[in-house]
Design an enzyme around this catalytic site. Structure first.
Site, PDB file in Angstrom:
ATOM      1  N   ARG A  20      -0.415  -2.507  -6.951  1.00  0.00           N
ATOM      2  CA  ARG A  20      -0.576  -3.708  -5.811  1.00  0.00           C
ATOM      3  C   ARG A  20      -1.542  -4.812  -6.222  1.00  0.00           C
ATOM      4  O   ARG A  20      -1.521  -5.607  -6.244  1.00  0.00           O
ATOM      5  CB  ARG A  20      -1.241  -2.911  -4.619  1.00  0.00           C
ATOM      6  CG  ARG A  20      -1.267  -3.772  -3.498  1.00  0.00           C
ATOM      7  CD  ARG A  20      -1.919  -3.053  -2.211  1.00  0.00           C
ATOM      8  NE  ARG A  20      -2.764  -3.798  -1.211  1.00  0.00           N
ATOM      9  CZ  ARG A  20      -2.436  -4.363  -0.270  1.00  0.00           C
ATOM     10  NH1 ARG A  20      -1.021  -4.745  -0.193  1.00  0.00           N
ATOM     11  NH2 ARG A  20      -3.637  -4.937   0.644  1.00  0.00           N
TER      12      ARG A  20
ATOM     13  N   ARG B 158       0.948  -1.149  -0.067  1.00  0.00           N
ATOM     14  CA  ARG B 158       0.167  -0.173   0.094  1.00  0.00           C
ATOM     15  C   ARG B 158       0.936   1.157  -0.133  1.00  0.00           C
ATOM     16  O   ARG B 158       2.174   1.007   0.479  1.00  0.00           O
ATOM     17  CB  ARG B 158      -1.015  -0.053   1.200  1.00  0.00           C
ATOM     18  CG  ARG B 158      -1.828  -0.976   1.498  1.00  0.00           C
ATOM     19  CD  ARG B 158      -2.646  -1.033   2.514  1.00  0.00           C
ATOM     20  NE  ARG B 158      -3.194  -2.130   2.870  1.00  0.00           N
ATOM     21  CZ  ARG B 158      -3.399  -3.363   3.470  1.00  0.00           C
ATOM     22  NH1 ARG B 158      -2.111  -3.648   4.152  1.00  0.00           N
ATOM     23  NH2 ARG B 158      -4.308  -4.443   3.509  1.00  0.00           N
TER      24      ARG B 158
ATOM     25  N   LYS C 220      -1.944  -1.805   7.629  1.00  0.00           N
ATOM     26  CA  LYS C 220      -3.227  -1.492   7.659  1.00  0.00           C
ATOM     27  C   LYS C 220      -3.761  -2.053   9.138  1.00  0.00           C
ATOM     28  O   LYS C 220      -3.502  -3.241   9.510  1.00  0.00           O
ATOM     29  CB  LYS C 220      -4.144  -1.965   6.593  1.00  0.00           C
ATOM     30  CG  LYS C 220      -5.598  -1.439   6.585  1.00  0.00           C
ATOM     31  CD  LYS C 220      -6.382  -1.553   5.298  1.00  0.00           C
ATOM     32  CE  LYS C 220      -7.690  -1.165   5.262  1.00  0.00           C
ATOM     33  NZ  LYS C 220      -8.371  -1.562   3.915  1.00  0.00           N
TER      34      LYS C 220
ATOM     35  N   HIS D 124      -4.092  -8.888   3.904  1.00  0.00           N
ATOM     36  CA  HIS D 124      -5.626  -8.969   4.105  1.00  0.00           C
ATOM     37  C   HIS D 124      -5.952  -9.792   5.208  1.00  0.00           C
ATOM     38  O   HIS D 124      -5.768 -10.866   5.536  1.00  0.00           O
ATOM     39  CB  HIS D 124      -6.193  -9.565   2.714  1.00  0.00           C
ATOM     40  CG  HIS D 124      -6.145  -8.649   1.664  1.00  0.00           C
ATOM     41  ND1 HIS D 124      -6.287  -9.215   0.446  1.00  0.00           N
ATOM     42  CD2 HIS D 124      -5.860  -7.413   1.594  1.00  0.00           C
ATOM     43  CE1 HIS D 124      -6.182  -8.186  -0.604  1.00  0.00           C
ATOM     44  NE2 HIS D 124      -5.980  -7.063   0.174  1.00  0.00           N
TER      45      HIS D 124
ATOM     46  N   HIS E  71      -2.028   1.653  -5.680  1.00  0.00           N
ATOM     47  CA  HIS E  71      -2.975   0.592  -5.424  1.00  0.00           C
ATOM     48  C   HIS E  71      -3.453  -0.226  -6.686  1.00  0.00           C
ATOM     49  O   HIS E  71      -3.403  -1.369  -6.482  1.00  0.00           O
ATOM     50  CB  HIS E  71      -4.360   1.076  -4.924  1.00  0.00           C
ATOM     51  CG  HIS E  71      -4.942   0.318  -3.843  1.00  0.00           C
ATOM     52  ND1 HIS E  71      -4.170   0.273  -2.495  1.00  0.00           N
ATOM     53  CD2 HIS E  71      -5.853  -0.769  -3.839  1.00  0.00           C
ATOM     54  CE1 HIS E  71      -4.839  -0.717  -1.790  1.00  0.00           C
ATOM     55  NE2 HIS E  71      -5.868  -1.205  -2.430  1.00  0.00           N
TER      56      HIS E  71
ATOM     57  N   TYR F  57      -9.249 -11.309  -6.699  1.00  0.00           N
ATOM     58  CA  TYR F  57      -8.360 -11.492  -7.589  1.00  0.00           C
ATOM     59  C   TYR F  57      -8.440 -12.704  -8.397  1.00  0.00           C
ATOM     60  O   TYR F  57      -7.984 -12.850  -9.612  1.00  0.00           O
ATOM     61  CB  TYR F  57      -6.658 -11.582  -7.091  1.00  0.00           C
ATOM     62  CG  TYR F  57      -6.553 -10.127  -6.395  1.00  0.00           C
ATOM     63  CD1 TYR F  57      -6.166  -9.085  -7.120  1.00  0.00           C
ATOM     64  CD2 TYR F  57      -6.413 -10.044  -5.152  1.00  0.00           C
ATOM     65  CE1 TYR F  57      -6.147  -7.818  -6.684  1.00  0.00           C
ATOM     66  CE2 TYR F  57      -6.162  -8.835  -4.559  1.00  0.00           C
ATOM     67  CZ  TYR F  57      -5.947  -7.567  -5.050  1.00  0.00           C
ATOM     68  OH  TYR F  57      -5.732  -6.524  -4.687  1.00  0.00           O
TER      69      TYR F  57
END
Length: 179
Positions: free
Chosen positions: A134, A41, A66, A157, A131, A166
């Site tokens: 990414r 990120r 995150k 995640h 992003h 994805y």
């Protein structure tokens, strides 16, 4: 009714190369290459310290992901070579990608602006953001046969359902290739 999530824009491997080659600043190119090659990120790239690059274990430590979580991501041999060249020329002290004032990291806005101009310079019609680099990383990993759980780990995640987007991108690409 649930809105279907819009599939993320994904660059082809060739577009990624053209895009990165169009970034004039060595530091910014190294930062954006790191974002793509490690699936980071924007806040994670800007927060990297020189000490976070562990060439012994071939890992990059993400101190503040995150949700404030720490994680490690793969450091590929190609990325390490690029970072070594960058380091030899730029000699960053504390921050891997320092800002104008070396005591602070590069600003996310600097990377966002560089994405816009490099996209235009490379003549890429799609939107390109950190992003999207990414997303492209994750899709290319999946296309290369990487396990979804491994990708989930790398992207940091919390939930596998976030990573599953994805698989849809990849199936869509497979259909286009098949056509």
């Amino acid at each position: 009714a649930l809105e279907p999530r819009r599939l993320p824009v994904v660059l082809s491997a060739d577009e990624v190369v053209r895009f990165l080659e169009a970034v004039p600043s060595l530091k910014v190119r190294a930062a954006l290459t790191t974002a793509y090659a490690a699936g980071l990120r924007v806040s994670e790239v800007t927060g990297l310290r020189v000490a976070d690059i562990d060439s012994g274990r071939m890992m990059i430590r993400i101190e503040h992901g995150k949700g404030g979580k720490e994680r490690y991501v793969m450091l590929s041999a190609q990325l390490l070579a690029i970072l070594r060249t960058y380091w030899r020329l730029a000699r960053p002290k504390q921050w891997l990608f320092p800002g104008r004032d070396a005591t602070r990291p590069i600003e996310p806005t600097t990377l966002h602006a560089a994405c816009r101009s490099a996209r235009a310079a490379a003549g890429i019609g799609k939107k390109v953001t950190v992003h999207i680099l990414r997303h492209s990383f994750a899709t290319h990993l999946l296309g290369g046969g990487a396990d979804l759980r491994v990708i989930q780990e790398m992207l940091g995640h919390a939930s596998i359902s976030t990573t599953q987007i994805y698989t849809h991108v990849d199936q869509k690409r497979l259909k286009e290739v098949h056509r």
